[in-house]
Design an enzyme around this catalytic site. Structure first.
Site, PDB file in Angstrom:
ATOM      1  N   ASP A 233      40.040  39.593  39.428  1.00 43.73           N
ATOM      2  CA  ASP A 233      39.445  40.927  39.470  1.00 43.73           C
ATOM      3  C   ASP A 233      37.913  40.823  39.432  1.00 43.73           C
ATOM      4  O   ASP A 233      37.363  40.063  38.634  1.00 43.73           O
ATOM      5  CB  ASP A 233      39.948  41.704  38.240  1.00 43.73           C
ATOM      6  CG  ASP A 233      39.572  43.169  38.275  1.00 43.73           C
ATOM      7  OD1 ASP A 233      40.028  43.862  39.201  1.00 43.73           O
ATOM      8  OD2 ASP A 233      38.828  43.622  37.382  1.00 43.73           O
ATOM      9  N   GLU A 282      45.001  20.547  38.952  1.00 40.87           N
ATOM     10  CA  GLU A 282      45.678  19.651  38.000  1.00 40.87           C
ATOM     11  C   GLU A 282      47.180  19.919  37.955  1.00 40.87           C
ATOM     12  O   GLU A 282      47.951  19.083  37.511  1.00 40.87           O
ATOM     13  CB  GLU A 282      45.156  19.897  36.581  1.00 40.87           C
ATOM     14  CG  GLU A 282      43.847  19.268  36.257  1.00 40.87           C
ATOM     15  CD  GLU A 282      43.352  19.776  34.904  1.00 40.87           C
ATOM     16  OE1 GLU A 282      44.175  20.230  34.062  1.00 40.87           O
ATOM     17  OE2 GLU A 282      42.137  19.739  34.702  1.00 40.87           O
TER      18      GLU A 282
HETATM   19  C1  NOJ Z   1      39.251  46.260  40.577  1.00 38.31           C
HETATM   20  C2  NOJ Z   1      40.625  46.755  40.283  1.00 38.31           C
HETATM   21  O1  NOJ Z   1      41.411  46.619  41.427  1.00 38.31           O
HETATM   22  C3  NOJ Z   1      40.480  48.191  39.845  1.00 38.31           C
HETATM   23  O2  NOJ Z   1      41.714  48.842  39.736  1.00 38.31           O
HETATM   24  C4  NOJ Z   1      39.729  48.217  38.542  1.00 38.31           C
HETATM   25  O3  NOJ Z   1      39.480  49.569  38.172  1.00 38.31           O
HETATM   26  C5  NOJ Z   1      38.393  47.495  38.653  1.00 38.31           C
HETATM   27  N1  NOJ Z   1      38.502  46.250  39.358  1.00 38.31           N
HETATM   28  C6  NOJ Z   1      37.832  47.194  37.286  1.00 38.31           C
HETATM   29  O4  NOJ Z   1      38.599  46.208  36.659  1.00 38.31           O
END
Ligand code: NOJ
Length: 576
Positions: A233, A282
């Site tokens: 993310d 790994e």
């Molecule tokens: C991207 C994620 O897909 C989204 O749903 C989220 O709100 C933001 N990152 C923050 O983590």
């Protein structure tokens, strides 16, 4: 806080049950190069215990459906312990399952079952920020300025006479300032902390060795559990420009995607991914990292998938492209060209949990972006969505499918404000943040909500489903050759029979009338041609070969032997 697994033995992360395009892909350098990866949004996929919220036992019970659909891997959005300020992208404990989703034993069972069915599992990792309920952040607040725990986040004194102004001019992606002022332990106003998203999501300071160590350990924890990879993310956000300089302009959201920002796509992030790649390597069985990286150009996206970094990056430029032959051709060429030098597969995606579903995007006029509030012309949107999917699945590389798109689900554009949960809806005073519309629970069966999402007819679902979704359920569509579900099943079956379809890095463009895309790919048993008519009119062309599959429900590709008529807004696959 961290849960323990009662059963100490860990599953190996190598699905063995079937010879798939994924496993055959290994000989060409990795299952992930041509994999079709299905995104499960745990809140909304299947509710095992009837509380209205999807959960891991629910997902586990539906794994055979995913095997039968024909995907290679499943990516699960976060199910970790979280107060759910941003639907789980605010993690309080990275090694625990939130009780609303189940337990670590459920996660273990899910991974094992998936592997037995020949499906790989990718979990979401959220390293840019934690929840404000994370133990480190709570202690940092409790201990006050000077606490070493504060070095793991970005705490700063405010500007102005009494520190009443934020430390710099950065704005949150969810609206408003990217800083919130904390209280000192004695209750007086204290330092500010940085949060690029909601105030409940404080950003980690990746200059802190403790943060880097912790995430290496978290990676190992889930790799030991048997997962096959991570979707990372905000992969572009971890490192901030030294000194956290002002940006000097407002409306910063509009700049995203055009400029390198002091908080996004800084070159320092790549050292992190190089260190993670060593850990992934790994482990046996080709474990992968997938970057969610919003960058100004596809060339900069390619930096995340250099041979010693991550394996894949989402292709958001493709997702944001209108249903328009010229624009699609341009982005397809650009995507393939930019990945070739780093030898990473191109990925393709049309929908996810953050954008308006493509059946609704394409129901509206082009150029409106990926957050749309209007339902538009639904039959047109579905027709184009089916065509867009067949086009995507004919391209070389790996493709992502978002749960429910195989049912042709539209976005729910008329959710009442009082049921919305997207934090950006509230931070933008209702002007933005309509992501709940693509997160409405899946209709599985029956005539009464929640349509098999939960175990009891008439039971709850965390977002209300539209009354006409009974007609879109899996039960109704399964076995109907004209349904969108059967179109996806057929397309994925052909892709499996012809592993060469996903492989490679080239398409050979063929001459075609305006508004039509036509390209050739070399498949195992001869060539394969894909035609996509993006216009609203039928177009006649010389017959490319024997039709394998068409996106039009009425199977209306009409042939007189020498020429064929491509229906408006349709894609077809041809064996030649
Ligand atoms: C991207 C994620 O897909 C989204 O749903 C989220 O709100 C933001 N990152 C923050 O983590």
């Amino acid at each position: 806080m961290t849960q323990n697994l009662a059963d100490a033995s860990r599953p190996a992360a190598v699905p063995a049950a079937r010879t798939t395009a994924a496993t055959t892909g290994a000989s060409r350098g990795g299952w992930w190069r041509d994999a079709v990866i299905y995104q499960v949004y745990p809140r909304s996929f299947a509710d095992g215990n009837g509380d209205g919220m999807g959960d891991l036992p629910g997902i586990r019970s539906r794994l055979p459906y995913l095997r039968d659909l024909g995907v290679d891997a499943v990516w699960l959005s976060p199910f970790y312990a979280s107060p759910q300020a941003d639907a789980g992208y605010d993690v309080a404990d990275y090694r625990a399952v939130d009780p609303m989703f189940g337990t670590l034993l459920d996660a273990d069972g899910l991974i094992r079952d998936a592997h037995e069915l020949g499906l790989r599992i990718i979990v979401d990792l959220v390293p840019n920020h934690s929840s404000d309920r994370h133990e480190w952040f709570r202690r940092a607040l409790r201990e006050g300025p000077g606490s070493p725990l504060r070095e793991r986040y970005h705490f700063r004194p405010g500007k102005g006479e009494n520190g009443e102004l934020p430390p710099n001019d950065w704005e949150s992606i969810f609206g408003g300032p990217a800083w919130t002022r904390s209280d000192n332990p004695d209750g007086t106003p204290g330092e500010w902390y940085l949060h690029l998203f909601a105030p409940e999501q404080p950003d980690f300071n990746w200059d802190s060795p403790a943060v880097a160590d912790e995430f290496r350990s978290i990676l190992r924890f889930w790799l030991d559990m048997g997962v096959d990879g991570f979707r990372i993310d905000v992969a572009h956000g971890l490192v901030k420009a030294p000194g956290l300089p002002d940006l000097g302009s407002h409306d910063q959201l509009k700049l995203l995607g055009n400029d390198v920002m002091p908080f996004f796509d800084q070159d320092g992030v790549h050292a992190i991914y190089r260190s993670w790649r060593k850990i992934l390597d790994e482990y046996p069985g080709d474990r992968i990292g997938v970057a969610e990286a919003w960058t100004p150009t596809v060339q900069r996206t390619a930096n995340y998938v250099r041979p010693d970094e991550l394996h894949q990056a989402f292709n958001f430029q493709y997702l944001g492209t209108d249903w328009d032959a010229a624009k699609l051709r341009e982005v397809i060429d650009l995507s393939l060209d930019s990945m070739r030098p780093v030898q990473a597969p191109t990925t393709w995606v049309l929908s996810n949990h953050d954008v308006t579903r493509h059946a609704t995007r394409f129901a509206n006029p082009g150029g409106l972006g990926t957050q749309i509030r209007t339902a538009g012309d639904r039959p047109l949107g579905l027709r184009r969505a089916r065509a867009a999917t067949l086009l995507m699945l004919a391209l070389p590389g790996s493709a992502y499918i978002y749960q429910g798109e195989e049912l042709g689900l539209p976005d729910v554009t008329d959710l009442p404000d009082e049921v919305r949960q997207d934090p950006s809806f509230f931070r933008q005073a209702g002007q933005d943040g309509f992501r709940d519309g693509c997160r409405v629970p899946i209709p599985w069966s029956g005539t009464e909500a929640p349509y098999g999402f939960g175990p009891v007819a008439g039971g709850p679902s965390w977002l209300p489903q539209p009354a006409d979704w009974a007609e879109l359920s899996v039960e109704v569509q399964a076995g109907d050759p004209t349904s969108t579900l059967e179109l996806y099943r057929s397309a994925l079956a052909v892709r499996r029979e012809q592993p060469a379809l996903g492989a490679g890095t080239e398409v050979e463009w063929l001459a075609a009338p305006e508004g039509v895309l036509m390209f050739r790919r070399e498949a195992a048993e001869g060539s394969f041609v894909c035609t996509a008519n993006t216009t609203g009119e039928a177009v006649r062309i010389a017959a490319p070969g024997r039709m394998l599959l068409s996106s039009t429900a009425e199977a209306a590709v009409e042939s007189d032997g020498e020429s064929v008529e491509l229906p408006a807004d349709s894609t077809a696959w041809w064996a030649v």
